[in-house]
Enzyme design. Sequence first.
Site, PDB file in Angstrom:
ATOM      1  N   GLY A  43      71.115 -38.545  12.784  1.00 44.73           N
ATOM      2  CA  GLY A  43      71.513 -37.144  12.970  1.00 44.73           C
ATOM      3  C   GLY A  43      70.743 -36.132  12.156  1.00 44.73           C
ATOM      4  O   GLY A  43      70.563 -34.996  12.586  1.00 44.73           O
ATOM      5  N   GLU A  99      71.978 -34.671   5.081  1.00 49.61           N
ATOM      6  CA  GLU A  99      72.910 -35.118   6.130  1.00 49.61           C
ATOM      7  C   GLU A  99      73.065 -34.018   7.174  1.00 49.61           C
ATOM      8  O   GLU A  99      72.873 -32.838   6.891  1.00 49.61           O
ATOM      9  CB  GLU A  99      74.262 -35.466   5.451  1.00 49.61           C
ATOM     10  CG  GLU A  99      75.395 -35.849   6.370  1.00 49.61           C
ATOM     11  CD  GLU A  99      75.160 -37.113   7.180  1.00 49.61           C
ATOM     12  OE1 GLU A  99      74.139 -37.207   7.875  1.00 49.61           O
ATOM     13  OE2 GLU A  99      76.036 -38.000   7.146  1.00 49.61           O
ATOM     14  N   ASP A 103      81.888 -34.436   7.699  1.00 49.10           N
ATOM     15  CA  ASP A 103      83.088 -34.359   8.533  1.00 49.10           C
ATOM     16  C   ASP A 103      84.262 -34.887   7.705  1.00 49.10           C
ATOM     17  O   ASP A 103      84.757 -34.171   6.833  1.00 49.10           O
ATOM     18  CB  ASP A 103      82.804 -35.184   9.799  1.00 49.10           C
ATOM     19  CG  ASP A 103      83.852 -35.046  10.878  1.00 49.10           C
ATOM     20  OD1 ASP A 103      84.217 -33.910  11.197  1.00 49.10           O
ATOM     21  OD2 ASP A 103      84.298 -36.075  11.409  1.00 49.10           O
ATOM     22  N   ASP A 161      74.437 -35.672  17.981  1.00 49.86           N
ATOM     23  CA  ASP A 161      74.584 -36.258  19.309  1.00 49.86           C
ATOM     24  C   ASP A 161      76.019 -36.321  19.790  1.00 49.86           C
ATOM     25  O   ASP A 161      76.958 -36.252  19.001  1.00 49.86           O
ATOM     26  CB  ASP A 161      74.042 -37.693  19.296  1.00 49.86           C
ATOM     27  CG  ASP A 161      74.983 -38.649  18.559  1.00 49.86           C
ATOM     28  OD1 ASP A 161      75.304 -38.362  17.386  1.00 49.86           O
ATOM     29  OD2 ASP A 161      75.422 -39.647  19.159  1.00 49.86           O
ATOM     30  N   ARG A 167      70.460 -34.820  21.106  1.00 49.53           N
ATOM     31  CA  ARG A 167      69.817 -34.646  19.794  1.00 49.53           C
ATOM     32  C   ARG A 167      68.597 -33.735  19.885  1.00 49.53           C
ATOM     33  O   ARG A 167      68.227 -33.099  18.903  1.00 49.53           O
ATOM     34  CB  ARG A 167      69.359 -36.000  19.236  1.00 49.53           C
ATOM     35  CG  ARG A 167      70.482 -36.965  18.899  1.00 49.53           C
ATOM     36  CD  ARG A 167      69.921 -38.128  18.096  1.00 49.53           C
ATOM     37  NE  ARG A 167      70.815 -39.274  18.045  1.00 49.53           N
ATOM     38  CZ  ARG A 167      71.795 -39.433  17.160  1.00 49.53           C
ATOM     39  NH1 ARG A 167      72.046 -38.493  16.272  1.00 49.53           N
ATOM     40  NH2 ARG A 167      72.547 -40.527  17.168  1.00 49.53           N
TER      41      ARG A 167
HETATM   42  P1  IMP Z   1      82.040 -38.578   8.186  1.00 51.24           P
HETATM   43  O1  IMP Z   1      81.949 -39.865   7.471  1.00 51.24           O
HETATM   44  O2  IMP Z   1      83.321 -38.446   8.957  1.00 51.24           O
HETATM   45  O3  IMP Z   1      81.804 -37.355   7.306  1.00 51.24           O
HETATM   46  O4  IMP Z   1      80.960 -38.658   9.336  1.00 51.24           O
HETATM   47  C1  IMP Z   1      79.852 -37.906   9.369  1.00 51.24           C
HETATM   48  C2  IMP Z   1      79.016 -38.335  10.557  1.00 51.24           C
HETATM   49  O5  IMP Z   1      79.755 -38.291  11.769  1.00 51.24           O
HETATM   50  C3  IMP Z   1      77.899 -37.341  10.741  1.00 51.24           C
HETATM   51  O6  IMP Z   1      76.762 -37.702  10.016  1.00 51.24           O
HETATM   52  C4  IMP Z   1      77.677 -37.379  12.240  1.00 51.24           C
HETATM   53  O7  IMP Z   1      76.784 -38.421  12.558  1.00 51.24           O
HETATM   54  C5  IMP Z   1      79.032 -37.703  12.814  1.00 51.24           C
HETATM   55  N1  IMP Z   1      79.718 -36.451  13.249  1.00 51.24           N
HETATM   56  C6  IMP Z   1      80.781 -35.861  12.681  1.00 51.24           C
HETATM   57  N2  IMP Z   1      81.122 -34.730  13.306  1.00 51.24           N
HETATM   58  C7  IMP Z   1      80.218 -34.584  14.306  1.00 51.24           C
HETATM   59  C8  IMP Z   1      80.003 -33.565  15.333  1.00 51.24           C
HETATM   60  O8  IMP Z   1      80.700 -32.548  15.446  1.00 51.24           O
HETATM   61  N3  IMP Z   1      78.956 -33.797  16.168  1.00 51.24           N
HETATM   62  C9  IMP Z   1      78.139 -34.878  16.103  1.00 51.24           C
HETATM   63  N4  IMP Z   1      78.290 -35.838  15.161  1.00 51.24           N
HETATM   64  C10 IMP Z   1      79.319 -35.689  14.283  1.00 51.24           C
HETATM   65 MG    MG Z   2      75.095 -38.713  10.696  1.00 50.53          MG
END
Ligand code: IMP
Ligand code: MG
Length: 185
Positions: A43, A99, A103, A161, A167
């Site tokens: 990403g 990053e 999220d 994505d 992407r």
């Molecule tokens: P986390 O561990 O929940 O913070 O996950 C983060 C990862 O989830 C990011 O690096 C993205 O690859 C994916 N992700 C989270 N939210 C989104 C979004 O809105 N669009 C696309 N990918 C997302």
């Molecule tokens: Mg990611």
Amino acid sequence: MIEDIQEVFYSEAQLQEIVARLGAQISEDFKDKNLLLVSVLKGSVVFMADLMRHITIPCKIDFLTASSYHDNTVPTDEVKITKDLTIQDIQGYDILIVEDILDTGRTLQRLSGILQHKGANSVTICTLLDKPSRRDPSVTISAKYIGATVRNEFVVGYGLDFAQKYRNLPFIGILKPEIYENAVQ
Ligand code: IMP
Ligand code: MG
């Protein structure tokens, strides 16, 4: 592809302003450090490519892959490192994790811990987007460098994505709801 987009959140011009601002700030803050940029694939690859060209101090780069999402919008609990750094010994490096989006924060919580444990001098986080409303209450890390804060909506483009698609869009936007509804999960 573009017909699947409902709304553009950040245009190409806005994204360029964001990376220029972050690059200048990082160049100033790390000027006396031993900077290693670590891009979290896939990403952050577009963001990384733009950001590093706005960094005016010497630095090295490396990549790793951590997987917490499968091909849908529902996170799993497990964070797996599926491709590790190629630099074996990270001792003495001031690592900046690059990053795409913070999220729940579980991925970066895990990665920061691993890199610190391997002996990095420091570990700092730079995220293009931050979605603080989604943060897991158990997560204690935060990003020092944030491109923009977004509301709780699933965004695509500029590296991000949905089911590995979109992407290559040069901007960031949200998909039309029917794209999710029609997706095979
Ligand atoms: P986390 O561990 O929940 O913070 O996950 C983060 C990862 O989830 C990011 O690096 C993205 O690859 C994916 N992700 C989270 N939210 C989104 C979004 O809105 N669009 C696309 N990918 C997302
Ligand atoms: Mg990611």
